[in-house]
Scaffold this active site. Sequence first.
Site, PDB file in Angstrom:
ATOM      1  N   GLY A 239       0.851  -1.370  -0.045  1.00  0.00           N
ATOM      2  CA  GLY A 239       0.056  -0.077  -0.013  1.00  0.00           C
ATOM      3  C   GLY A 239       0.731   1.239  -0.222  1.00  0.00           C
ATOM      4  O   GLY A 239       1.972   1.111   0.245  1.00  0.00           O
ATOM      5  N   LEU A 240       0.230   2.326   0.040  1.00  0.00           N
ATOM      6  CA  LEU A 240       0.956   3.758  -0.082  1.00  0.00           C
ATOM      7  C   LEU A 240       1.845   4.020   1.258  1.00  0.00           C
ATOM      8  O   LEU A 240       1.502   3.437   2.284  1.00  0.00           O
ATOM      9  CB  LEU A 240       0.010   4.681  -0.221  1.00  0.00           C
ATOM     10  CG  LEU A 240      -0.744   4.674  -1.706  1.00  0.00           C
ATOM     11  CD1 LEU A 240      -1.711   5.925  -1.765  1.00  0.00           C
ATOM     12  CD2 LEU A 240       0.193   5.047  -2.783  1.00  0.00           C
ATOM     13  N   PRO A 241       2.737   4.942   1.223  1.00  0.00           N
ATOM     14  CA  PRO A 241       3.366   5.221   2.278  1.00  0.00           C
ATOM     15  C   PRO A 241       2.325   5.849   3.154  1.00  0.00           C
ATOM     16  O   PRO A 241       1.435   6.497   2.923  1.00  0.00           O
ATOM     17  CB  PRO A 241       4.496   6.018   2.083  1.00  0.00           C
ATOM     18  CG  PRO A 241       4.726   5.847   0.490  1.00  0.00           C
ATOM     19  CD  PRO A 241       3.404   5.477   0.046  1.00  0.00           C
ATOM     20  N   SER A 242       2.314   5.223   4.489  1.00  0.00           N
ATOM     21  CA  SER A 242       1.313   5.840   5.676  1.00  0.00           C
ATOM     22  C   SER A 242      -0.072   5.051   5.532  1.00  0.00           C
ATOM     23  O   SER A 242      -1.094   5.706   6.046  1.00  0.00           O
ATOM     24  CB  SER A 242       1.598   7.236   5.821  1.00  0.00           C
ATOM     25  OG  SER A 242       2.545   7.872   6.027  1.00  0.00           O
ATOM     26  N   ALA A 243      -0.201   4.127   4.550  1.00  0.00           N
ATOM     27  CA  ALA A 243      -1.486   3.633   4.680  1.00  0.00           C
ATOM     28  C   ALA A 243      -1.890   2.705   5.741  1.00  0.00           C
ATOM     29  O   ALA A 243      -3.052   2.394   5.960  1.00  0.00           O
ATOM     30  CB  ALA A 243      -1.597   2.575   3.297  1.00  0.00           C
ATOM     31  N   GLY A 244      -0.654   2.259   6.551  1.00  0.00           N
ATOM     32  CA  GLY A 244      -1.262   1.504   7.836  1.00  0.00           C
ATOM     33  C   GLY A 244      -0.606  -0.006   7.688  1.00  0.00           C
ATOM     34  O   GLY A 244      -1.123  -0.810   8.548  1.00  0.00           O
ATOM     35  N   LYS A 245       0.263  -0.371   6.847  1.00  0.00           N
ATOM     36  CA  LYS A 245       0.705  -1.382   6.569  1.00  0.00           C
ATOM     37  C   LYS A 245       1.491  -2.265   7.989  1.00  0.00           C
ATOM     38  O   LYS A 245       1.075  -3.204   8.305  1.00  0.00           O
ATOM     39  CB  LYS A 245       1.568  -1.534   5.533  1.00  0.00           C
ATOM     40  CG  LYS A 245       1.255  -1.145   4.244  1.00  0.00           C
ATOM     41  CD  LYS A 245       2.303  -1.174   3.006  1.00  0.00           C
ATOM     42  CE  LYS A 245       3.268  -0.093   3.120  1.00  0.00           C
ATOM     43  NZ  LYS A 245       2.934   1.230   3.489  1.00  0.00           N
ATOM     44  N   THR A 246       2.425  -1.459   8.418  1.00  0.00           N
ATOM     45  CA  THR A 246       3.033  -1.962   9.402  1.00  0.00           C
ATOM     46  C   THR A 246       2.383  -2.018  10.688  1.00  0.00           C
ATOM     47  O   THR A 246       2.266  -2.833  11.504  1.00  0.00           O
ATOM     48  CB  THR A 246       4.578  -0.934   9.714  1.00  0.00           C
ATOM     49  OG1 THR A 246       5.149  -0.937   8.529  1.00  0.00           O
ATOM     50  CG2 THR A 246       5.133  -1.399  10.816  1.00  0.00           C
TER      51      THR A 246
ATOM     52  N   SER B  68       6.168  -1.619  -1.761  1.00  0.00           N
ATOM     53  CA  SER B  68       6.199  -2.548  -2.833  1.00  0.00           C
ATOM     54  C   SER B  68       5.213  -2.108  -4.105  1.00  0.00           C
ATOM     55  O   SER B  68       4.347  -2.834  -4.346  1.00  0.00           O
ATOM     56  CB  SER B  68       6.207  -3.966  -2.560  1.00  0.00           C
ATOM     57  OG  SER B  68       5.066  -4.152  -1.708  1.00  0.00           O
TER      58      SER B  68
END
Length: 181
Positions: A14-21, A88
């Site tokens: 997902g985009l940067p700051s989308a909440g993946k981590t 990615s």
Amino acid sequence: MTHESPGATIWLTGLPSAGKTTVALAAAERLRAGGRRVEVLDGDEIRAFLSADLGFSRADRATQVARVGWIARLLARNGVLAFAPLVSPYAADRDALRTASDAEGLPFLEVYAAAPVEVCADRDVKGLYAGQRAGAVTGLTGVDAPYEVPAAPDLVVKTHEEPVAASAAHLVALLADRGLA
């Protein structure tokens, strides 16, 4: 003889700051509480320790994804659920990971953290969007660099519409449905 739980790669894109981590960490915490072996392969941490030689060109991004994918498969072969929250941005890189996992008979799940760029820019946990607006950052995924949305992810979590705990619960439920939790 003990039965080992199967490992898997859980690739969050997902985009940067989308909440993946954030979602990966919350799901990992729930799974660990139940006794499951889990590792979170944070893309930023891996960049700092194993990929400091890489930038953000198309080729360098592909190398970073391939490196993290290799580590995830290594962990999966040993019964660990390997969460890999990385931007990615290119579908071909993510597809190559799935192909490599399939070739080894290892489960691979692609999870799309779907949040609009405007929401990500408001969150801006690393200051990337502010830097891009100020002209200090170029090649920001989803702004002035491409992001290819997954065509058929195993799960979509709408991190802008639900609390982290709900997104993590959806992810844990997917893993349970696949016999991995």
